[in-house]
Design an enzyme around this catalytic site. Structure first.
Site, PDB file in Angstrom:
ATOM      1  CD  GLU A 135      -2.947  -1.078   2.284  1.00 31.61           C
ATOM      2  OE1 GLU A 135      -2.829  -0.285   3.234  1.00 31.61           O
ATOM      3  OE2 GLU A 135      -3.965  -1.748   2.111  1.00 31.61           O
TER       4      GLU A 135
ATOM      5  CE1 TYR B 264     -10.160  -1.598   6.060  1.00 30.72           C
ATOM      6  CE2 TYR B 264     -11.390  -0.294   7.639  1.00 30.72           C
ATOM      7  CZ  TYR B 264     -10.328  -1.112   7.354  1.00 30.72           C
ATOM      8  OH  TYR B 264      -9.428  -1.461   8.327  1.00 30.72           O
TER       9      TYR B 264
HETATM   10  C1  GCU Z   1      -4.358  -2.592   5.049  1.00 28.21           C
HETATM   11  C2  GCU Z   1      -2.968  -2.896   5.575  1.00 28.21           C
HETATM   12  C3  GCU Z   1      -2.967  -3.757   6.794  1.00 28.21           C
HETATM   13  C4  GCU Z   1      -4.081  -3.309   7.726  1.00 28.21           C
HETATM   14  C5  GCU Z   1      -5.388  -3.581   7.013  1.00 28.21           C
HETATM   15  C6  GCU Z   1      -6.603  -3.229   7.879  1.00 28.21           C
HETATM   16  O1  GCU Z   1      -4.644  -3.316   3.920  1.00 28.21           O
HETATM   17  O2  GCU Z   1      -2.141  -3.503   4.601  1.00 28.21           O
HETATM   18  O3  GCU Z   1      -1.698  -3.646   7.410  1.00 28.21           O
HETATM   19  O4  GCU Z   1      -4.034  -3.986   8.971  1.00 28.21           O
HETATM   20  O5  GCU Z   1      -5.469  -2.759   5.858  1.00 28.21           O
HETATM   21  O6  GCU Z   1      -7.093  -2.102   7.712  1.00 28.21           O
HETATM   22  O7  GCU Z   1      -7.003  -4.061   8.695  1.00 28.21           O
END
Ligand code: GCU
Length: 638
Positions: free
Chosen positions: A362, A423
């Site tokens: 990311e 999300y």
């Molecule tokens: C992202 C990230 C993770 C994080 C995850 C989340 O994709 O790479 O490190 O924990 O989202 O929001 O749970």
């Protein structure tokens, strides 16, 4: 010959406020404040000191090395007042030759620093960067002619095996007039090939291939260093003979056979101890991952303990290994991405389980200088290919990073971290997004490096909805995703985020600050959530049956839905001994059950059974809901 002494006991620890304590390694100073929320865990410089007597050795014929297997994030090593080395990167092995600085009695001082800075990764991510010497510290006493210990923490061997049986063994060592003898042994320790030389090609007749969780067959390469005919040093290295290929339309192939990679991601921390894990902790994690039948693990977001990679070799897991080049590109972090990538590959090249080198995660989240970030990625991609021509590179794209973003078209493979249905609303968006990408780029292998949602075993809902953090919504989400993936065999790998709940001190979500509850299993490894059993139903064949919602015992409906997961074709459900129904289904069985004040539920599938006790109650159990105002908050450790 070589001897190894552990230096884990009796360290004097001084924290950044000058408080002292006697500690043993593995140790982290953020075991507790790194898991309680507030994004306020102590980050800074702490000091470890240890007095020790010099080991008995012959200074004319031997060398003494100090080895650290993990100190986060930067470490300065001083022996008897002499600074010997500084290492930047919290997840790889590093060493230094201490022979010339040794005295009879010695004072070793290690300053460890996990301060915020702009040049050592990670600096911004959704997990706690625990500070400390959290993996073993060792003394290695070796002959002055020894296999290399100075090159990026490696062991001096590089084994490259082909499935037709040719095995190239390259080795590096000190000592001018030393000779290298290589012997390959099968799993029964029978010699199958031998030869001399620093870069030799041996042949294993009728090789027994390492075939993942189906047949993780391991050979041993025994490397001996001889001076005047005497063995003065040796290294034993297990290895596997296997081939990998990725087809953008048919997915992942292992040894020429289709082998869809379906598994999980794992962080290296546990409740109450942070990242200071023992071998038992690693073994417990592996046993749980094996129980659900995963065949691949994305070891996020950094280099994991050698012992866990060894377990992946032993049990046949296909591993995505990666460096913590994450969230935000730092122009002064370029050198650190290179050194961490070199350490990752040099130290782990010989693991048959590792099949992908992950460059970043990311990285477009908050990167300012995109041009510099892309150049850094191209440099890492070229470096990985130069150091290892046998493995593809990959990276995990941020959900908001579009399919046409240049960063998604650098590595050999690409995966996305998509939380569509968590999300953002709309589970169906997973189908649209993936099918659109595949339509646009049919020749680009695509996977899911992360997908998941929060689920807490103490939160429940009769009508689960996105954002409620209930165990029921997490199961509903995964019921959709597992079917969505099953319909897309072209996806080369999919990794559930996450196998275990883990700490992210910046978080304030879901009622428990400092925690990310997307795990299929809780942080203490004590509770397997219902979604754990969904994957066990899809990924294992040993018959079992699991009644969901046991913890959702108090229900305000007189007629309730009882979901059952099983890898059997048919399940019969009973309530207080009376048969409710027998159903045939594909893994997920849903029954409508009348509830009394107390109702004993039993599910039977073949010789398997599971039971639960449910209660009808007119007054809702308030504890099942998120407290008012919870469920939102920042995500990132800064
Ligand atoms: C992202 C990230 C993770 C994080 C995850 C989340 O994709 O790479 O490190 O924990 O989202 O929001 O749970």
């Amino acid at each position: 010959m070589r001897t190894v002494q552990l230096l884990n006991s009796d360290w004097s620890f001084t924290d950044m406020d000058g408080n002292k304590a006697q500690v043993n390694i593995p140790h982290t100073w953020n075991a507790l404040d790194g898991q309680d929320g507030g994004n306020d865990y102590r980050r800074g410089k702490c000091t470890y000191e240890k007095r020790f007597a010099a080991p008995s050795f012959d200074p004319e014929a031997q060398r003494v090395y100090l080895e650290f297997d993990g100190a986060n994030a930067s470490a300065e090593v001083v022996l008897n007042g002499k600074r010997l080395t500084t290492h930047h990167g919290g997840y790889a092995t590093f060493r230094c030759d201490i022979t010339d600085a040794l005295q009879g009695e010695n004072l070793l001082r290690v300053e460890v620093d996990n301060s915020v800075n702009d040049r050592v990764y990670p600096q911004k991510a959704d997990f706690t960067f625990y500070g400390g010497i959290y993996r073993d510290v060792k003394l290695l006493i070796v002959h002055k002619a020894h296999f290399d210990l100075d090159y990026y923490g490696g062991n001096g061997l590089k084994i490259t095996a082909q499935t037709h049986g040719s095995v190239q063994v390259r080795s590096w060592h000190t000592g001018e007039n030393a000779q290298v003898k290589i012997t390959l042994l099968d799993a029964e320790e029978k010699e199958v090939a031998t030869g001399y030389g620093e870069d030799i090609m041996l042949t294993v007749q009728n090789p027994h291939l390492w075939h993942g969780t189906v047949d993780p067959y391991l050979y041993t390469c025994k490397a001996e260093l001889l001076v005047d005919g005497d063995v003065v040093d040796y290294v034993n290295q297990k290895f596997g003979i296997r081939s990998i290929r990725v087809d953008s339309k048919k997915g992942f192939f292992l040894n020429g056979k289709a082998y869809p990679l379906r598994g999980v991601c794992r962080h290296q921390d546990w409740k109450g101890i942070g990242n200071a894990l023992s071998k038992t902790h690693h073994e417990t994690d592996m046993a749980l991952i094996r129980e659900i039948g995963a065949n691949t693990i994305r070891l996020a977001h950094y280099q994991h303990d050698q012992y866990f990679y060894d377990l992946c070799d032993r049990y046949g897991m296909i591993v995505w290994a990666e460096i913590p080049y994450i969230s935000e590109h730092m122009e002064s972090g370029w050198e650190n991405t290179v050194s961490q990538m070199k350490e990752l590959i040099v130290q782990n090249y010989n693991h048959p389980s590792i099949c992908v080198w992950g460059l970043s995660n990311e990285i477009t989240i908050s990167t300012k200088n995109k041009k510099d970030m892309l150049r850094n990625h191209h440099a890492l991609n070229d470096l990985a290919h130069k150091m290892d021509a046998t493995r593809p590179t990959a990276l995990a794209c941020y959900a908001v990073c579009g399919p046409f973003n240049k960063v998604a078209h650098i590595t050999d493979l690409v995966s996305w971290n998509l939380y569509l249905g968590w999300y953002v609303p709309g589970l169906f968006l997973n189908d649209l997004w993936v099918d659109f990408f595949h339509f646009c780029f049919p020749n680009r292998p695509l996977g899911y490096a992360e997908y998941g949602c929060e689920g807490m075993p103490n939160l429940h809902a009769a009508r689960p909805r996105r954002g409620d953090h209930s165990e029921e919504y997490q199961a509903k989400y995964h019921e959709y995703l597992v079917k969505f993936i099953e319909k897309r065999p072209f996806m080369w790998a999919t990794h559930v985020w996450n196998m275990f709940d883990f700490a992210a001190d910046a978080r304030n979500q879901g009622g428990e600050p400092g925690m990310n509850h997307k795990g299929l299993v809780t942080f203490d490894r004590q509770t397997k959530k219902d979604s754990f059993y969904l994957y066990k139903a899809y990924w294992t064949d040993t018959p079992f049956v699991h009644i969901c919602g046991k913890r959702y015992a108090d229900r305000t409906e007189k007629i309730t839905a009882v979901r059952v997961y099983s890898n059997c074709d048919s399940v019969t459900l009973y309530a207080d001994g009376k048969e409710i129904a027998t159903k045939q289904a594909d893994k997920v069985f849903v029954f409508t059950v009348p509830l009394g004040e107390t109702t004993q539920i039993k599910a039977v599938a073949g010789a398997c059974a599971d039971t639960a006790t449910l209660h009808y109650t007119p007054t809702p159990n308030r504890s099942y809901r998120l407290e008012k105002g919870k469920g939102n908050g920042q995500n990132w450790t800064k």
